[in-house]
Scaffold this motif. Structure first.
Motif, PDB file in Angstrom:
ATOM      1  N   THR A 152      23.502 -73.463  -7.324  1.00 31.41           N
ATOM      2  CA  THR A 152      24.592 -74.225  -6.726  1.00 31.41           C
ATOM      3  C   THR A 152      25.509 -74.791  -7.796  1.00 31.41           C
ATOM      4  O   THR A 152      26.730 -74.824  -7.623  1.00 31.41           O
ATOM      5  CB  THR A 152      24.019 -75.374  -5.874  1.00 31.41           C
ATOM      6  OG1 THR A 152      23.104 -74.831  -4.927  1.00 31.41           O
ATOM      7  CG2 THR A 152      25.127 -76.111  -5.135  1.00 31.41           C
ATOM      8  N   PHE A 153      24.925 -75.226  -8.916  1.00 29.47           N
ATOM      9  CA  PHE A 153      25.727 -75.793  -9.994  1.00 29.47           C
ATOM     10  C   PHE A 153      26.723 -74.766 -10.528  1.00 29.47           C
ATOM     11  O   PHE A 153      27.888 -75.074 -10.754  1.00 29.47           O
ATOM     12  CB  PHE A 153      24.816 -76.277 -11.127  1.00 29.47           C
ATOM     13  CG  PHE A 153      25.559 -76.819 -12.315  1.00 29.47           C
ATOM     14  CD1 PHE A 153      26.102 -78.090 -12.278  1.00 29.47           C
ATOM     15  CD2 PHE A 153      25.728 -76.058 -13.462  1.00 29.47           C
ATOM     16  CE1 PHE A 153      26.801 -78.603 -13.365  1.00 29.47           C
ATOM     17  CE2 PHE A 153      26.419 -76.551 -14.553  1.00 29.47           C
ATOM     18  CZ  PHE A 153      26.959 -77.825 -14.498  1.00 29.47           C
ATOM     19  N   GLY A 199      34.473 -86.982 -10.622  1.00 30.28           N
ATOM     20  CA  GLY A 199      34.165 -86.621  -9.234  1.00 30.28           C
ATOM     21  C   GLY A 199      33.053 -85.598  -9.140  1.00 30.28           C
ATOM     22  O   GLY A 199      32.140 -85.723  -8.311  1.00 30.28           O
ATOM     23  N   VAL A 200      33.084 -84.578 -10.008  1.00 28.28           N
ATOM     24  CA  VAL A 200      32.052 -83.542  -9.971  1.00 28.28           C
ATOM     25  C   VAL A 200      30.706 -84.115 -10.415  1.00 28.28           C
ATOM     26  O   VAL A 200      29.663 -83.800  -9.828  1.00 28.28           O
ATOM     27  CB  VAL A 200      32.454 -82.347 -10.859  1.00 28.28           C
ATOM     28  CG1 VAL A 200      31.313 -81.341 -10.958  1.00 28.28           C
ATOM     29  CG2 VAL A 200      33.695 -81.663 -10.296  1.00 28.28           C
ATOM     30  N   ALA A 201      30.709 -84.964 -11.430  1.00 25.59           N
ATOM     31  CA  ALA A 201      29.456 -85.572 -11.886  1.00 25.59           C
ATOM     32  C   ALA A 201      28.832 -86.443 -10.795  1.00 25.59           C
ATOM     33  O   ALA A 201      27.618 -86.403 -10.572  1.00 25.59           O
ATOM     34  CB  ALA A 201      29.707 -86.398 -13.145  1.00 25.59           C
ATOM     35  N   ALA A 254      29.572 -85.018 -20.199  1.00 24.08           N
ATOM     36  CA  ALA A 254      28.213 -85.155 -20.737  1.00 24.08           C
ATOM     37  C   ALA A 254      27.229 -85.534 -19.628  1.00 24.08           C
ATOM     38  O   ALA A 254      26.116 -85.014 -19.561  1.00 24.08           O
ATOM     39  CB  ALA A 254      28.200 -86.203 -21.844  1.00 24.08           C
ATOM     40  N   LEU A 255      27.644 -86.444 -18.745  1.00 18.57           N
ATOM     41  CA  LEU A 255      26.792 -86.843 -17.629  1.00 18.57           C
ATOM     42  C   LEU A 255      26.528 -85.657 -16.709  1.00 18.57           C
ATOM     43  O   LEU A 255      25.410 -85.476 -16.200  1.00 18.57           O
ATOM     44  CB  LEU A 255      27.459 -87.976 -16.850  1.00 18.57           C
ATOM     45  CG  LEU A 255      26.751 -88.445 -15.573  1.00 18.57           C
ATOM     46  CD1 LEU A 255      25.364 -88.995 -15.916  1.00 18.57           C
ATOM     47  CD2 LEU A 255      27.582 -89.503 -14.854  1.00 18.57           C
ATOM     48  N   LEU A 256      27.553 -84.837 -16.509  1.00 17.00           N
ATOM     49  CA  LEU A 256      27.403 -83.658 -15.658  1.00 17.00           C
ATOM     50  C   LEU A 256      26.352 -82.707 -16.223  1.00 17.00           C
ATOM     51  O   LEU A 256      25.546 -82.129 -15.480  1.00 17.00           O
ATOM     52  CB  LEU A 256      28.755 -82.948 -15.534  1.00 17.00           C
ATOM     53  CG  LEU A 256      28.830 -81.718 -14.629  1.00 17.00           C
ATOM     54  CD1 LEU A 256      28.443 -82.078 -13.202  1.00 17.00           C
ATOM     55  CD2 LEU A 256      30.238 -81.129 -14.660  1.00 17.00           C
ATOM     56  N   ALA A 257      26.333 -82.551 -17.543  1.00 17.96           N
ATOM     57  CA  ALA A 257      25.328 -81.690 -18.167  1.00 17.96           C
ATOM     58  C   ALA A 257      23.925 -82.252 -17.966  1.00 17.96           C
ATOM     59  O   ALA A 257      22.956 -81.501 -17.806  1.00 17.96           O
ATOM     60  CB  ALA A 257      25.630 -81.543 -19.653  1.00 17.96           C
ATOM     61  N   VAL A 259      22.860 -84.170 -15.359  1.00 22.99           N
ATOM     62  CA  VAL A 259      22.419 -84.163 -13.956  1.00 22.99           C
ATOM     63  C   VAL A 259      22.554 -82.794 -13.296  1.00 22.99           C
ATOM     64  O   VAL A 259      22.390 -82.679 -12.083  1.00 22.99           O
ATOM     65  CB  VAL A 259      23.221 -85.198 -13.133  1.00 22.99           C
ATOM     66  CG1 VAL A 259      23.061 -86.584 -13.713  1.00 22.99           C
ATOM     67  CG2 VAL A 259      24.703 -84.815 -13.046  1.00 22.99           C
ATOM     68  N   ARG A 260      22.823 -81.741 -14.062  1.00 20.70           N
ATOM     69  CA  ARG A 260      23.083 -80.433 -13.461  1.00 20.70           C
ATOM     70  C   ARG A 260      21.933 -79.932 -12.594  1.00 20.70           C
ATOM     71  O   ARG A 260      22.148 -79.242 -11.589  1.00 20.70           O
ATOM     72  CB  ARG A 260      23.393 -79.404 -14.547  1.00 20.70           C
ATOM     73  CG  ARG A 260      22.306 -79.195 -15.570  1.00 20.70           C
ATOM     74  CD  ARG A 260      22.685 -78.123 -16.577  1.00 20.70           C
ATOM     75  NE  ARG A 260      22.872 -76.837 -15.936  1.00 20.70           N
ATOM     76  CZ  ARG A 260      23.382 -75.772 -16.522  1.00 20.70           C
ATOM     77  NH1 ARG A 260      23.779 -75.860 -17.795  1.00 20.70           N
ATOM     78  NH2 ARG A 260      23.503 -74.635 -15.894  1.00 20.70           N
TER      79      ARG A 260
END
Length: 284
Positions: A152-153, A199-201, A254-257, A259-260
């Protein structure tokens, strides 16, 4: 059948020498006439005939790539990725038309007074595009997408890239219509990256609709508050504001990476995904 393919045409067809339009007529006739297919087998092995028809059926049933998908493939994008990009809902004419109209109104306001409307509106467009491209109730292919045999990511990132590419290009063209304001008219770019990344994170916890809605609402409130409290350039479009936007974009990325993995756990995309069977969620 009132007529049959003559022997000369059968021989030419078997050897690949028959030219259109006779070729088309013979192929159409062969599809409906067992006697002529039997005559053809005298020149071609039955297994080869069956293989040829199988290849023809496969070719006829194969999906035809649209203009966008064909362009992406010619640019070197892998077939499956090109298909995912081309299927992104925000690439539809209705969405692109709405974005173009919004930017046109913003440019009109800029020509009449200041570029503030463009600066404030352009960062919201990719944020809205992500919600439209991957939100239950907004994306008509949502349920199919979340049970597709891919992460999904990755699907979310592919569609986010499509959104950012189209909205940034359109906003950049709109900025060219306001040359009198110089580079200041590009002040929307860093906030757009910051809002989209944030928003994505946050989508990992809040879902693909609520997260963009909260981030977008916060942006509108921030710009409106600056306009009310200050008669000068709103803080988000000053040098300090641009630096802050860049820092937020880097931090959110960085947060997105980090919580991926949440995007593939069945939790991030709201009740619609959680209600799917466990096996389907694991496939996504």
């Amino acid at each position: 059948m009132s007529w049959h393919v003559d022997d000369a045409d059968v021989r030419e067809y078997a050897h690949g020498d028959l030219a259109p339009p006779r070729l088309w007529s013979v192929e159409t006739h062969l599809a409906a006439c067992a006697d002529c297919r039997a005559a053809l087998s005298a020149h071609v092995a039955p297994a080869e005939i069956d293989a040829g028809w199988a290849r023809l059926d496969a070719e006829l049933d194969a999906p035809r790539p649209g203009p966008a998908e064909s362009l992406l493939i010619r640019m070197g994008v892998a077939d499956h990725t090109a298909r995912l990009l081309a299927a992104t809902p925000v690439l539809r004419r209705s969405w692109l038309g709405a974005v173009a109209l919004t930017l046109l109104l913003a440019v009109g306001a800029g020509l009449a007074a200041s570029p503030l409307m463009l600066l404030a509106t352009a960062p919201l467009l990719p944020l809205a595009g992500v919600a439209v491209s991957f939100g239950p109730g907004l994306d008509p292919t949502y349920e199919t997408a979340v049970v597709a045999p891919m992460h999904t990511f990755r699907l979310l990132m592919v569609r986010t890239v499509a959104v950012l590419s189209t909205t940034t290009a359109l906003s950049g063209l709109a900025s060219l219509a306001l040359p009198s304001f110089g580079l200041a008219v590009l002040g929307w770019l860093l906030p757009a990256l910051a809002l989209t990344a944030t928003g994505v994170a946050l989508t990992a916890r809040l879902g693909p609709v609520l997260a963009p809605a909260l981030v977008g609402g916060g942006w509108i409130a921030l710009v409106a508050l600056n306009v009310v409290l200050s008669s000068g350039t709103p803080v988000p479009f000053t040098a300090a504001g641009q630096g802050t936007a860049a820092a937020v974009a880097v931090t959110a990325t960085a947060l997105l990476a980090v919580v991926r993995d949440r995007f593939d756990s069945g939790r991030p995309l709201g009740p619609s995904l959680r209600s799917l069977p466990f096996t389907a969620r694991r496939l996504s």
